[in-house]
Design a protein around this motif. Sequence first.
Motif, PDB file in Angstrom:
ATOM      1  N   LEU A 381       0.806  -1.220   0.000  1.00 24.05           N
ATOM      2  CA  LEU A 381       0.000   0.000   0.000  1.00 24.05           C
ATOM      3  C   LEU A 381       0.838   1.268   0.000  1.00 24.05           C
ATOM      4  O   LEU A 381       0.295   2.375   0.043  1.00 24.05           O
ATOM      5  CB  LEU A 381      -0.932   0.010   1.212  1.00 24.05           C
ATOM      6  CG  LEU A 381      -2.033  -1.065   1.208  1.00 24.05           C
ATOM      7  CD1 LEU A 381      -2.768  -1.088   2.540  1.00 24.05           C
ATOM      8  CD2 LEU A 381      -3.014  -0.832   0.061  1.00 24.05           C
ATOM      9  N   GLY A 382       2.154   1.131   0.001  1.00 21.40           N
ATOM     10  CA  GLY A 382       3.023   2.292  -0.131  1.00 21.40           C
ATOM     11  C   GLY A 382       3.514   2.886   1.165  1.00 21.40           C
ATOM     12  O   GLY A 382       4.209   3.905   1.158  1.00 21.40           O
ATOM     13  N   SER A 383       3.156   2.301   2.300  1.00 16.11           N
ATOM     14  CA  SER A 383       3.647   2.738   3.614  1.00 16.11           C
ATOM     15  C   SER A 383       3.357   4.205   3.911  1.00 16.11           C
ATOM     16  O   SER A 383       4.072   4.846   4.681  1.00 16.11           O
ATOM     17  CB  SER A 383       5.164   2.490   3.738  1.00 16.11           C
ATOM     18  OG  SER A 383       5.465   1.153   3.445  1.00 16.11           O
ATOM     19  N   GLY A 384       2.315   4.759   3.291  1.00 12.75           N
ATOM     20  CA  GLY A 384       1.970   6.150   3.528  1.00 12.75           C
ATOM     21  C   GLY A 384       0.643   6.304   4.241  1.00 12.75           C
ATOM     22  O   GLY A 384       0.230   5.433   5.024  1.00 12.75           O
ATOM     23  N   GLU A 385      -0.041   7.416   3.954  1.00 10.41           N
ATOM     24  CA  GLU A 385      -1.309   7.705   4.627  1.00 10.41           C
ATOM     25  C   GLU A 385      -2.393   6.705   4.248  1.00 10.41           C
ATOM     26  O   GLU A 385      -3.214   6.328   5.077  1.00 10.41           O
ATOM     27  CB  GLU A 385      -1.760   9.129   4.283  1.00 10.41           C
ATOM     28  CG  GLU A 385      -2.957   9.592   5.113  1.00 10.41           C
ATOM     29  CD  GLU A 385      -3.310  11.041   4.868  1.00 10.41           C
ATOM     30  OE1 GLU A 385      -4.302  11.505   5.445  1.00 10.41           O
ATOM     31  OE2 GLU A 385      -2.589  11.711   4.087  1.00 10.41           O
ATOM     32  N   VAL A 386      -2.373   6.259   2.984  1.00 10.23           N
ATOM     33  CA  VAL A 386      -3.364   5.265   2.542  1.00 10.23           C
ATOM     34  C   VAL A 386      -3.222   3.977   3.346  1.00 10.23           C
ATOM     35  O   VAL A 386      -4.211   3.380   3.789  1.00 10.23           O
ATOM     36  CB  VAL A 386      -3.203   4.989   1.031  1.00 10.23           C
ATOM     37  CG1 VAL A 386      -4.126   3.845   0.595  1.00 10.23           C
ATOM     38  CG2 VAL A 386      -3.496   6.237   0.231  1.00 10.23           C
TER      39      VAL A 386
END
Length: 585
Positions: A381-386
């Motif tokens: 999931l990209g290790s970000g806010e999402v």
Amino acid sequence: MEERLTELTPKTCVVLGGRGFLGKSLVHRLLRLGKWIVRVADSAHSLQLDSSSESDSLLSQAVASARASYHQVDLRDFSQIVRAIEGSSVVFYMDFGDLQRDDICNCYLIMVQGAKNVINACRECKVRRLIYNSSADVVFDGLHDINNGDETLRYPWKYMDSTSDFRAQAEALVLFANDIDGLLTCALRPSNVFGPGDTQLVSFFVNLAKSGWAKFIIGSGENMSDFTYAENVTHAHICAEEALDFQMASVAGKAFFITNLEPMKFWEFVSLILENLGYPRPSIKVPSRMAWYILLLVKWMHEKLGFRNYNHSVSAHYVQLASRSRTFNCTAAQKHIGYSPVVSLEEGVTLTIESLSHLTKESCHEKYIDCNEQSKVEKLLGSGEVADILLWRDEKKTFTYFLALFLLFHWFFLSGRTFISSTATILLLISVILFGFGIISSKIAGFTFQRMSSSCFEISETAVKDSITTLACLWNKGVRHLQALAHGEDWSNFLKVAASLYFLKFLSQSLSVVIGIALVYAFTAFFVYEQYESEIDGFAKVLFNSIKESMELLARNLPATASSFLRNYDRFHGNKETAVVKHQR
């Protein structure tokens, strides 16, 4: 004086199956006593010793000093048994470690016919005592609980697995042979034997834990069971030999249950083993009937697909053990052969866990506590806010987003309006709110309203250019595909386009259902996968291997013409892809 010399003279005994799990333990105990000359008999061609093992080190010294010897024995060969036991006074008949349980015919020859050969050999060689290592399984039908069962229990009419059936037949033969030609016999029935070197009970559940399936409790989880540490079983054999020598009437021709005298919940015992090895405790309860139906389904699938590496009887046996109560009364063994456990259940579990240290696993708790280690789904999931939102790192924030998206979904798809009218209505509502927000005072009733800058709604020229470039690339790619279709040469491309358009047509008819499922899936599936990552990966691995084996089996059973066509098709497409790559270069 003669009696005293007789006591000091070492007696010769034979341990049939002396290189098996219990056989090794018995040999070690006999050698430690120092009053036995031990003949180890097993099916291996030679005595292979492990220098790092304490018991094998002691056996090696005993062989060097002629206190022990090794004999290769095939229980189906009467002459080999005679050579091994000739001149001995006692035969301990243990399990053979290399028994293939899925080969029913071979099991019968070794267990039942082998028992007949051992009995006849003992009678021919004038052996005085024969102690058979049986099992509590011989009185268990797999369907009914046993609570504090004693030796008055009868053999059931039908067994759920052939191994227990054959063992019961062998036990009956041994007991029936008592007091014929001077041979005295008895049988011991240990329940759920475990310990260092165990290749059955503990190993079965450790393998389940490694694959992720030991998280499930079969049945209510309240069923009680008796367990027996391996050294207590070997101690019971020596007690039985001494009792046969002095108390013939109360011991000869009898069977005795052997346990640790500490019954406990079956799944509590499994949890103790697994938890101390770093695996999670079983926690999800599955009805025993459901587990049985799943087992039958798996058996049917393997039979239909022709797999030979699946042992249904072993799995069925452990399902029965795991879902039924089995406790036994050892009063007879305590009274007549003088048995009492020499190792407590707690100490036995500790020693077993120490011997399985190579199977330990880092606990799941430690795995997730390490903040530097990201899960697979978080990386995806990209290790970000999402990722933080979909993995519920902040419950309030995630719930707010979910509620907002659900309201939008309801507004556009569940309200009964058309998509255009819903869009127009919401744009009108936003316009009214923005206009009202612009004309109201910045301070009302002591509350300050922060003005929104127009820059909040501006889009940078770079973002616009990138978006237009992307759209142009997609348009040009679509035009190239249309040109290829217009030539009518690329059938695979035509089929892909047709399938894609048909899928879009189907999707448009049920768009609201698809979006609703996607919304629920996004806020649940990622979170569930992160929590049960190893279990899901294990299941996926099993499923993938099953599909792969099925496809291989299907390919083998296809007609020769079909197999040739598929090979030519794969070769043609492989050459075509190579040519395209070369052309692009």
